[in-house]
Design a protein around this motif. Structure first.
Motif, short mmCIF file in Angstrom:
data_model
loop_
_atom_site.label_atom_id
_atom_site.label_comp_id
_atom_site.label_asym_id
_atom_site.label_seq_id
_atom_site.Cartn_x
_atom_site.Cartn_y
_atom_site.Cartn_z
N PRO A 15 8.95 0.18 3.21
CA PRO A 15 7.47 0.35 3.12
C PRO A 15 6.84 0.26 4.52
O PRO A 15 7.33 -0.23 5.54
CB PRO A 15 6.66 -0.49 2.23
CG PRO A 15 7.69 -1.67 2.35
CD PRO A 15 9.05 -0.99 2.48
N THR A 16 5.52 0.90 4.62
CA THR A 16 5.05 0.94 6.05
C THR A 16 4.78 -0.62 6.29
O THR A 16 4.48 -1.45 5.58
CB THR A 16 3.61 1.58 5.75
OG1 THR A 16 3.03 1.68 7.07
CG2 THR A 16 2.68 1.04 4.89
N LYS A 20 10.60 -1.82 10.51
CA LYS A 20 11.45 -1.07 10.51
C LYS A 20 11.77 -0.65 12.11
O LYS A 20 12.83 -0.46 12.45
CB LYS A 20 11.31 0.33 9.90
CG LYS A 20 11.34 0.12 8.42
CD LYS A 20 11.11 1.53 7.67
CE LYS A 20 9.95 2.19 7.94
NZ LYS A 20 8.72 1.43 7.45
N ASP A 39 9.75 10.27 8.98
CA ASP A 39 8.34 10.01 8.68
C ASP A 39 7.61 11.26 8.62
O ASP A 39 7.53 12.11 9.51
CB ASP A 39 7.59 8.90 9.66
CG ASP A 39 6.25 8.64 9.51
OD1 ASP A 39 5.34 9.48 9.53
OD2 ASP A 39 6.02 7.17 9.25
N GLY A 104 10.05 6.09 6.23
CA GLY A 104 9.28 5.60 4.84
C GLY A 104 9.09 6.76 3.62
O GLY A 104 8.35 6.51 2.75
N GLN A 278 5.70 3.73 -2.23
CA GLN A 278 7.07 3.95 -1.36
C GLN A 278 8.16 3.33 -2.06
O GLN A 278 9.28 3.51 -2.24
CB GLN A 278 6.79 3.44 0.09
CG GLN A 278 5.84 4.19 1.01
CD GLN A 278 5.70 3.81 2.26
OE1 GLN A 278 5.14 2.71 2.43
NE2 GLN A 278 6.15 4.53 3.29
#
Length: 326
Positions: A15-16, A20, A39, A104, A278
Motif C-alpha cells: 500500500p501507499t 517501498k 504506479d 501499488g 490496495q
C-alpha cells in the motif's frame, strides 16, 4: 505473451506510504536491477509531489522506467502498461539486469505478472456519455452504486471518484453480460515469468499515521502550488490524471468549494481507504511472500528476510551481490 525462457522478475508491492521506495533502491543495488514503476499516477509529467514521485537524485543512478512518460491530458491504461512492461522485461533481461517491478497499482502489476487478456468490449461512446451524464446529475456515489449492483467485487476495489474505470466496468458488463471481476478471476494465473513477489504491510494504525504524515509533508513541499500550476496550465479537473488522490481534493479547494482543512481531511480519509483497497487486491493475488511488520526500526532484519526469500526463489543464475559486498 510467451517466451522460450522464463525471465526472472522481482516484484515489490504494497500500500501507499508503506516504505517501498527505500527498500526498492537497496534491493536494486544489491541485485543489479532496473526498476519498472507499477504506479498508475507516476507516469504523468509535472505531477510529482502528489504522487510521491522519486526524484532523479534519489534514484542513485538506478534506471527507473515508466515514470514521466505522459502529459496529464493523456489517459493511461493497464493494457498500455502491460505492453510496455513486457517490452521492458525483455530489454532489461537482455542487458543482463534483473527486471524489478515496484508499485501499488494492483491491476497493473497483476496484469503484467500473469499476462492478463483484456476485455474485447469496444468503446461505446453513447453508453459512456450516458453514464457520465448520470454521474453529473446524481453524483459519483450513485454511479458507483450502479456498478455495485452488477459487479460488487469490482465496486469494492474502485473508489467512487474513479469514474473512468467504473464506467469501463459497466461498459464491459453492458456489452458482454460478464462482469469485470469474473473476467479477472477466469484469467489463467500462470505467469510467463519466474516470479518472486514480495509484499509489504504493517500495523494498520502505523500505516495510517504514515499516510497522514506523508500528506502533511506533501503540503509542506508545495502540493497546493503544484495543483494550481497544473490548472493554470489548462489541465481540466475532469481529466483522469486530475482525479488522482491529492489533485482532486486540492483542486476543489482552489475552486472555492471547500476550505483547505476540509480538503486535507478528505484527502487523508480517502488515502486511508485507498490503502485498504490496495491491500484487499493484493491479498487475492497468489504467491506473494508477505513481510507483515515492515518498518524503519526493523529494516535490517526484514531486509535479511527478503534476501533469503529471493535466494530461495531464484538464486540460481542470479548474482547475490550483497553477499559478495559484505
Amino acid at each position: 505473451m510467451t517466451t522460450e525462457i522464463k525471465h526472472k522478475v522481482l516484484v515489490l508491492l504494497g500500500p501507499t506510504a508503506v516504505g517501498k521506495t527505500r527498500l526498492s533502491l537497496e534491493l536494486a543495488e544489491t541485485y543489479g536491477a532496473e526498476i519498472i514503476s507499477g504506479d498508475s499516477m507516476q507516469v504523468y509529467r509535472g505531477m510529482d509531489i502528489g504522487t510521491a514521485k522519486i526524484t532523479p537524485a534519489e534514484m542513485k543512478g538506478i534506471p527507473h522506467h515508466l515514470i514521466d512518460i505522459h502529459d496529464p491530458q493523456d489517459a493511461y491504461s493497464a493494457a498500455e502498461f502491460q505492453v510496455q512492461g513486457v517490452r521492458l522485461i525483455e530489454e532489461i533481461s537482455a542487458r543482463g539486469k534483473l527486471p524489478f517491478i515496484v508499485g501499488g497499482t494492483g491491476l497493473y502489476i497483476e496484469s503484467l505478472c500473469y499476462g492478463f487478456r483484456f476485455s474485447e468490449a469496444v468503446a461505446d461512446e453513447a453508453f459512456r456519455s450516458e453514464q457520465d451524464a448520470f454521474a453529473e446529475e446524481h453524483g459519483a456515489e450513485a454511479l458507483h452504486a450502479r456498478l455495485a449492483a452488477v459487479d460488487p467485487a469490482s465496486a469494492s476495489r474502485l473508489h467512487p471518484n474513479d469514474r473512468r474505470r467504473i464506467i469501463r466496468a459497466l461498459e464491459i458488463h453492458h456489452q458482454t453480460k460478464v462482469t469485470l471481476s469474473s473476467s479477472h478471476e477466469a484469467q489463467k494465473k500462470e505467469s510467463p515469468y519466474e516470479l518472486c513477489l514480495i509484499g509489504l504491510t504493517m500495523d494498520r494504525k502505523i500505516l495510517y499515521k504514515r499516510i497522514e504524515d506523508r500528506i502533511d509533508q506533501m503540503l509542506a513541499e508545495g502540493l497546493v502550488a503544484e495543483v494550481k500550476g497544473l490548472l493554470d496550465h489548462g489541465y481540466s479537473r475532469t481529466l483522469v490524471s486530475m482525479q488522482g488522490l491529492g489533485y482532486k481534493e486540492i483542486a476543489a479547494y482552489l475552486a472555492g468549494e471547500t476550505t483547505l482543512d476540509e480538503a486535507v481531511t478528505l484527502l487523508k480519509r480517502d488515502t486511508r481507504r485507498f490503502a485498504k483497497r490496495q491491500l484487499s487486491w493484493f491479498r487475492h493475488m497468489k504467491e506473494i511472500q508477505w513481510i507483515d511488520d515492515f518498518n524503519e526500526q526493523n529494516f535490517s532484519e526484514n531486509f535479511a528476510k527478503i534476501r533469503a526469500i529471493i535466494a530461495g526463489k531464484f538464486l540460481s543464475g542470479l548474482e547475490y551481490t550483497s553477499e559478495q559486498s559484505n
